[in-house]
Scaffold this active site. Structure first.
Site, PDB file in Angstrom:
ATOM      1  CG  ASP A 153       0.044 -21.287  -5.271  1.00 30.25           C
ATOM      2  OD1 ASP A 153       0.873 -22.368  -5.618  1.00 30.25           O
ATOM      3  OD2 ASP A 153      -0.152 -20.590  -4.395  1.00 30.25           O
ATOM      4  CD  GLU A 201       2.608 -27.517  -4.127  1.00 31.98           C
ATOM      5  OE1 GLU A 201       1.829 -27.514  -3.097  1.00 31.98           O
ATOM      6  OE2 GLU A 201       3.065 -27.265  -5.166  1.00 31.98           O
ATOM      7  CG  ASP A 247       6.574 -19.574  -3.194  1.00 29.95           C
ATOM      8  OD1 ASP A 247       5.939 -19.317  -4.006  1.00 29.95           O
ATOM      9  OD2 ASP A 247       5.947 -20.007  -2.097  1.00 29.95           O
TER      10      ASP A 247
HETATM   11  C1  GLC Z   1       2.242 -19.530  -2.563  1.00 24.96           C
HETATM   12  C2  GLC Z   1       2.481 -19.476  -4.233  1.00 24.96           C
HETATM   13  C3  GLC Z   1       2.695 -17.912  -4.374  1.00 24.96           C
HETATM   14  C4  GLC Z   1       1.555 -17.204  -3.933  1.00 24.96           C
HETATM   15  C5  GLC Z   1       1.392 -17.341  -2.505  1.00 24.96           C
HETATM   16  C6  GLC Z   1      -0.120 -16.826  -2.054  1.00 24.96           C
HETATM   17  O1  GLC Z   1       3.271 -19.491  -2.047  1.00 24.96           O
HETATM   18  O2  GLC Z   1       3.857 -20.141  -4.515  1.00 24.96           O
HETATM   19  O3  GLC Z   1       3.080 -17.432  -5.559  1.00 24.96           O
HETATM   20  O4  GLC Z   1       1.853 -15.715  -4.051  1.00 24.96           O
HETATM   21  O5  GLC Z   1       1.329 -18.719  -2.194  1.00 24.96           O
HETATM   22  O6  GLC Z   1      -1.078 -17.236  -2.740  1.00 24.96           O
END
Ligand code: GLC
Length: 793
Positions: free
Chosen positions: A390, A393, A502
């Protein structure tokens, strides 16, 4: 002509040419190499300041074909077995024709190559292209004709319809036309733009802010053939472990061992199938990557072992940001070994992510990737089954933004980030990036620091995920992982599944996932899904039911929600909802052999499981319009409900006979039908002639030996290639798998179902086939005897 082009340089007159490994054209201003990769794939690689320096991050060295001829007449003509390319000697204008002499693509005037400062452009005439599809992860409608799109990986937690950049960049599109579709992949990782007829109806163009103009042309003529060729070039997904196609439960966060154990127990007590539980950032100590919070998870490894006995797999989240903390080994080691990204002044770049002030591994360097692989190993030893990549980017906030985020989510219990309006795109201004920034543009990457962040930004996630996958293979050489990622670039499908980041618990976002997942799939990525139930905001019962109904048919089926929002486990909305949702999860588990076979097709040919109608009905223009339905494989047409209170909808069924999945009622297309959809029903139609393999129910993949394979047959003629293997190891690469062809053909009043082994390399637990006809007749046949079975009417 667009104003900017007046200031730019073109290729100029073609002064000479020579045929070597490629056709090299020497122009007045620049040169061009045209490579023939395969008969229907061409590479156009233009020099910049007479030099060719591009080293691709995606395309591996391919020795081009020498099977082409060149002749000079009024034009220069290059011929392959399938294509003819003409180059006008005065203007450098390129046109591509198919074997029948139909013009497929041509440059717009002499603007096939333009260079202005560092930017490189290519303009093409708009001819018979009815739709432009693909472009990776996009909000808005399926067809991007008339739109302008930017490729710049962006963490935009507040995206909505018509936002431009999102987490992934795929400078690839499929130009659809009923008879002659083609594709273009611009192999350039800088920020790139595609204007698909927004500026003018006469032309479309794409350009990169820097780097070279190096693009590939793929001729179909069908969309499937284009995708097959594109993925031949950029890579295909391996077979996911079978359990990764099961139902998956996530939340930000199941934050203690107790919570996770109770969650798992509840699934089993309620007999709701589930294979995977995710651990979001709170499993870590202070959000420090590769650490475990021992207070919250006192027996982390033990917990995984116990849950594994109950059939659960655990997947933890991993973010690239490493906390700046002198007592943190990972940070100290990375500093000592000089592994983090630096700015042009030689100082280490810092930004803010969940742990606070962070530094970022420079994944472009091999030794950094290998270091990351080693760190992963420690986690893998604890028994996890994959990784959730995650914030890659990479996302990086300013100090103020970070403090605000912590305050909002962890103290004030916000359910979604505050709304900050976006500045609409305007010709001169760049789209406003969201409040979360990325690494600043003066960051340099690589051993000799030869890459600017501008060049690396879009592939940062890809490189991190490559390390993740390679590391996994080293640590667990014979166990397939489930790797998912938020950021990516073309080629990400080689390593990972993709979820769309998200979204929100709103009807708009449920709808948005339909064209978005179709376009992602049309970009060569088979394993895709959106957070089912929605991430930000509270979900409600009706939305939850409808989304779970839909998620049953996403290739990747994960329910995930943000902290402080209403819980979204299948039982969180009361008993009635639980009952409906359980039925759908059950259906998903029955469908697993069908879905797994589709993944085999994705691995072999790059054809994704989730398909836009034009994939199966390439000549039917209605397929572009009806973006609110899709096909799961060639046989199931799914038409979800995406409005509150709606209990019926219009469904377009393409040519042929279709059967209502629930009632067996026959409908004949092409036509639009109004079908009823009470809350517990998602409209699904099965193509006539389908043979759908179904499993018996189980709580998780591998719980039961599947001794009976149900084959549900639908009147008509057709075939299905069924794939099976052990579902978890790489032994299939050594031939340990079975491939069976089921076919259905008309015979007297009834049908003959034939079962034929195309490949027999795996000892399946199956003992018999249980054939179920539309009328509900059941015929059981022992595995050994099953060859040709007559199905009387
Ligand atoms: C980001 C991710 C999400 C995750 C959050 C906390 O927003 O896209 O899926 O739950 O971070 O880690």
């Amino acid at each position: 002509m667009p104003e900017i082009l007046l200031k730019s340089k073109s290729l100029g007159k073609i002064l000479s040419w020579e045929k070597k490994e490629s056709l090299i054209l020497y122009g007045e201003n620049e040169n061009l190499r045209i490579y023939v990769l395969w008969d229907k794939v061409l590479r156009f690689y233009f020099s910049k300041n007479r030099e060719w320096k591009h080293a691709s991050f995606v395309v591996k060295e391919i020795s081009p074909s020498k099977d082409f001829s060149v002749e000079e007449k009024e034009e220069i003509i290059l011929r392959t077995k399938m294509l003819r390319v003409t180059i006008d000697k005065n203007s450098g204008k390129i046109s591509i024709y198919n074997k029948d002499g139909d013009l497929i693509l041509s440059d717009y005037q002499d603007c096939g190559y333009r260079i202005f400062k560092n930017r490189v452009y290519s303009y093409k005439e708009i001819k018979e292209e009815k739709a432009f599809l693909g472009f990776g992860e996009r909000t808005g409608n399926l067809n991007k004709k008339g739109k302008r799109l930017t490729n710049w990986n962006t963490d935009n937690p507040h995206h909505y319809t018509n936002i431009d950049s999102l987490y992934q960049s795929h400078p690839f599109f499929l130009a659809w036309n009923p008879k002659k579709s083609y594709g273009i992949f611009l192999d350039n990782t800088f920020r790139t733009y595609f204007d698909m007829g927004r500026e003018s109806e006469k032309y479309y163009y794409f350009y990169a802010e820097d780097g070279e103009l190096d693009y590939y042309f793929f001729y179909g003529p069908s969309p499937k053939e284009v995708l097959e060729l594109y993925t031949e070039l950029t890579g295909r997904y391996y077979l996911p472990p079978l359990w990764a196609l099961g139902y998956q439960q996530s939340r930000w966060s199941y934050a203690t061992e107790e919570e996770v154990r109770i969650l798992a127990k509840t699934f089993r007590e309620k007999t709701i199938p589930c294979d995977v539980i995710y651990l979001d950032i709170d499993y870590m100590e202070d959000f420090k990557v590769f650490t475990i919070n021992n207070k919250r998870f006192p027996n982390f490894q033990r917990m995984i072992e116990d849950l594994s006995l109950k059939g659960f797999k655990i997947i933890p989240i991993i973010d690239p940001g490493v906390k700046v903390d002198l007592n943190y080994d990972l940070y100290k080691e990375g500093i000592e070994k000089d592994l983090f990204c630096k700015k042009s002044n030689g100082k280490i770049y810092t930004g803010y992510v969940w742990p606070g002030k962070c530094v970022f591994p420079d994944f472009i360097r091999k030794e950094v990737r290998e270091w990351w692989e080693e760190k992963q190993k420690e986690m893998i030893k604890l028994g996890i089954s994959g990784f959730w990549n995650d914030m890659n980017e990479p996302s990086s906030m300013s100090h103020i933004e970070y403090l605000l985020m912590r305050l909002l989510f962890y103290h004030l219990h916000f359910k979604e980030p505050p709304f900050i309006p976006q500045v609409p795109w305007n010709k001169e201004k760049k789209p406003k990036e969201f409040y979360k920034k990325t690494l600043s543009s003066d960051v340099l990457h690589g051993d000799k620091r030869e890459f600017t962040h501008h060049e690396i930004h879009n592939v940062y996630g890809l490189l991190m995920v490559e390390a993740c996958f390679e590391g996994w293979k080293k640590a667990k050489p014979n166990l397939r992982p489930l790797i998912i990622t938020r950021a990516g670039f073309s080629g990400i499908q080689k390593f990972s599944a993709v979820w769309t980041g998200d979204n929100k618990s709103t009807w708009e976002h449920l709808y948005m996932s339909l064209p978005m997942l179709q376009n992602l799939s049309l970009s060569g990525i088979p394993f895709v899904g959106a957070d089912v139930g929605g991430f930000w905001k509270d979900c409600n019962s009706e939305l939850f039911i409808r989304w779970m109904e839909l998620g049953t048919f996403y290739p990747y089926f994960r329910n995930h929600s943000a902290m402080n929002t209403k819980n979204q486990e299948p039982w969180s909305f009361g008993e009635n909802v639980e009952k409906i949702v359980r039925n759908y999860i059950n259906l998903r588990y029955k469908l697993l052999p069908y879905i797994y076979s589709l993944f085999w097709e994705a691995k072999e040919k790059g054809i994704p499981p989730l398909r836009s109608l034009i994939m199966e009905f390439p000549e039917d223009p209605e397929g572009i319009i009806h973006e609110d339905e899709f096909l799961l494989g060639p046989n199931l047409l799914v038409a979800p409900i995406y409005r509150e209170g709606e209990r019926k909808r219009r469904v377009y069924l393409p040519k042929g006979d279709w059967y209502d999945f629930w009632t067996g009622e026959k409908l004949t297309g092409p036509n639009i039908f109004e079908v009823s959809a009470p809350l517990e029903i998602i409209p699904v139609f099965v193509k006539g002639g389908s043979i759908i393999p179904l499993w018996e129910l189980q709580n998780y993949v591998g719980e039961k030996e599947q001794e009976n394979l149900e084959l549900r047959v639908y009147d008509g003629e057709g075939e299905f290639i069924f794939y099976e293997d052990d579902g978890f190891s790489w032994n299939y690469e050594r031939g340990e798998y079975n491939l069976l062809k089921f076919s259905l053909s008309k015979e007297r009043e009834g049908y003959i179902l034939s079962i034929e082994y195309l490949h027999n390399g795996y000892k399946s637990p199956r003992k018999r086939f249980r054939i179920v006809t539309l009328k509900g007749k059941i015929i059981e046949v022992e595995e050994q005897k099953a060859e040709k079975i007559y199905l009387s009417p």
